[in-house]
Scaffold this motif. Structure first.
Motif, short mmCIF file in Angstrom:
data_model
loop_
_atom_site.label_atom_id
_atom_site.label_comp_id
_atom_site.label_asym_id
_atom_site.label_seq_id
_atom_site.Cartn_x
_atom_site.Cartn_y
_atom_site.Cartn_z
N ARG A 48 0.83 -1.20 0.00
CA ARG A 48 0.00 0.00 0.00
C ARG A 48 0.87 1.26 0.00
O ARG A 48 0.48 2.28 -0.54
CB ARG A 48 -0.94 0.02 1.22
CG ARG A 48 -1.86 -1.18 1.36
CD ARG A 48 -2.95 -1.26 0.30
NE ARG A 48 -3.84 -0.14 0.24
CZ ARG A 48 -4.99 -0.02 0.90
NH1 ARG A 48 -5.39 -0.98 1.71
NH2 ARG A 48 -5.74 1.04 0.75
N VAL A 49 2.07 1.18 0.64
CA VAL A 49 2.99 2.31 0.62
C VAL A 49 3.40 2.62 -0.81
O VAL A 49 3.42 3.78 -1.23
CB VAL A 49 4.24 2.03 1.50
CG1 VAL A 49 5.29 3.11 1.29
CG2 VAL A 49 3.86 1.95 2.96
N ALA A 50 3.70 1.59 -1.58
CA ALA A 50 4.10 1.79 -2.97
C ALA A 50 3.00 2.50 -3.76
O ALA A 50 3.27 3.43 -4.52
CB ALA A 50 4.44 0.44 -3.62
N ALA A 51 1.75 2.09 -3.55
CA ALA A 51 0.63 2.71 -4.25
C ALA A 51 0.48 4.17 -3.81
O ALA A 51 0.22 5.05 -4.65
CB ALA A 51 -0.66 1.94 -3.98
N LEU A 52 0.66 4.43 -2.52
CA LEU A 52 0.54 5.80 -2.03
C LEU A 52 1.64 6.68 -2.62
O LEU A 52 1.38 7.80 -3.05
CB LEU A 52 0.60 5.83 -0.50
CG LEU A 52 0.62 7.21 0.15
CD1 LEU A 52 -0.62 8.02 -0.23
CD2 LEU A 52 0.75 7.10 1.66
N LEU A 53 2.85 6.18 -2.63
CA LEU A 53 3.96 6.96 -3.18
C LEU A 53 3.75 7.28 -4.65
O LEU A 53 4.08 8.38 -5.11
CB LEU A 53 5.29 6.24 -2.96
CG LEU A 53 5.72 6.10 -1.50
CD1 LEU A 53 7.02 5.31 -1.40
CD2 LEU A 53 5.85 7.45 -0.83
N GLU A 54 3.18 6.35 -5.38
CA GLU A 54 2.84 6.62 -6.79
C GLU A 54 1.80 7.72 -6.89
O GLU A 54 1.89 8.61 -7.73
CB GLU A 54 2.32 5.35 -7.47
CG GLU A 54 3.39 4.44 -7.97
CD GLU A 54 2.80 3.30 -8.78
OE1 GLU A 54 1.86 3.54 -9.57
OE2 GLU A 54 3.30 2.18 -8.61
N ALA A 55 0.80 7.67 -6.02
CA ALA A 55 -0.28 8.67 -6.04
C ALA A 55 0.23 10.05 -5.65
O ALA A 55 -0.34 11.06 -6.05
CB ALA A 55 -1.40 8.23 -5.11
N LEU A 56 1.32 10.11 -4.86
CA LEU A 56 1.88 11.39 -4.42
C LEU A 56 2.82 12.02 -5.44
O LEU A 56 3.17 13.19 -5.30
CB LEU A 56 2.64 11.19 -3.10
CG LEU A 56 1.78 10.92 -1.87
CD1 LEU A 56 2.65 10.43 -0.71
CD2 LEU A 56 1.00 12.16 -1.47
N GLN A 57 3.23 11.26 -6.45
CA GLN A 57 4.18 11.77 -7.43
C GLN A 57 3.62 12.96 -8.19
O GLN A 57 2.43 13.03 -8.50
CB GLN A 57 4.58 10.68 -8.44
CG GLN A 57 5.49 9.66 -7.84
CD GLN A 57 5.93 8.63 -8.89
OE1 GLN A 57 5.47 8.65 -10.02
NE2 GLN A 57 6.80 7.73 -8.48
N GLU A 58 4.52 13.91 -8.47
CA GLU A 58 4.15 15.09 -9.27
C GLU A 58 3.53 14.63 -10.59
O GLU A 58 4.05 13.75 -11.25
CB GLU A 58 5.40 15.92 -9.54
CG GLU A 58 5.13 17.25 -10.18
CD GLU A 58 4.47 18.23 -9.24
OE1 GLU A 58 3.63 19.00 -9.72
OE2 GLU A 58 4.80 18.23 -8.04
N GLY A 59 2.40 15.19 -10.91
CA GLY A 59 1.74 14.87 -12.17
C GLY A 59 0.67 13.79 -12.04
O GLY A 59 -0.13 13.63 -12.96
N ALA A 60 0.66 13.06 -10.94
CA ALA A 60 -0.38 12.05 -10.74
C ALA A 60 -1.69 12.79 -10.47
O ALA A 60 -1.71 13.84 -9.82
CB ALA A 60 -0.04 11.13 -9.58
N PRO A 61 -2.82 12.27 -10.98
CA PRO A 61 -4.10 12.93 -10.76
C PRO A 61 -4.39 13.11 -9.27
O PRO A 61 -4.33 12.17 -8.50
CB PRO A 61 -5.12 11.98 -11.40
CG PRO A 61 -4.33 11.14 -12.34
CD PRO A 61 -2.95 11.05 -11.77
#
Length: 75
Positions: free
Chosen positions: A18-31
């Motif tokens: 779930r951390v990996a998914a959260l970090l992806e969601a926090l990346q610049e440019g992610a919706p």
């Protein structure tokens, strides 16, 4: 992402997948990433305040508290 996920992340209780998914969601440019980062920042500030972490204040904390008071449901 809901606040429970963000809270678990801040408390180091979020499972690694779930951390990996959260970090992806926090990346610049992610919706929605900017709003998500803002929510995470506010939650961290609240956690710090509740646990007694002291930090120099340039008025930022007062503005956060004013925002929180404005969001409080009216009786």
């Amino acid at each position: 992402m809901n606040d429970e996920i963000l809270s678990a992340f801040l408390d180091d209780e979020l499972p690694p997948d779930r951390v990996a998914a959260l970090l992806e969601a926090l990346q610049e440019g992610a919706p929605g990433s900017a709003e998500l980062r803002d929510r995470l920042t506010v939650m961290q500030l609240i956690k710090d305040a509740v646990s007694g972490v002291e930090a120099p204040d340039d008025g930022f904390t007062l503005r956060i508290l004013a925002r929180l008071r404005a969001q409080r449901p009216r009786p």
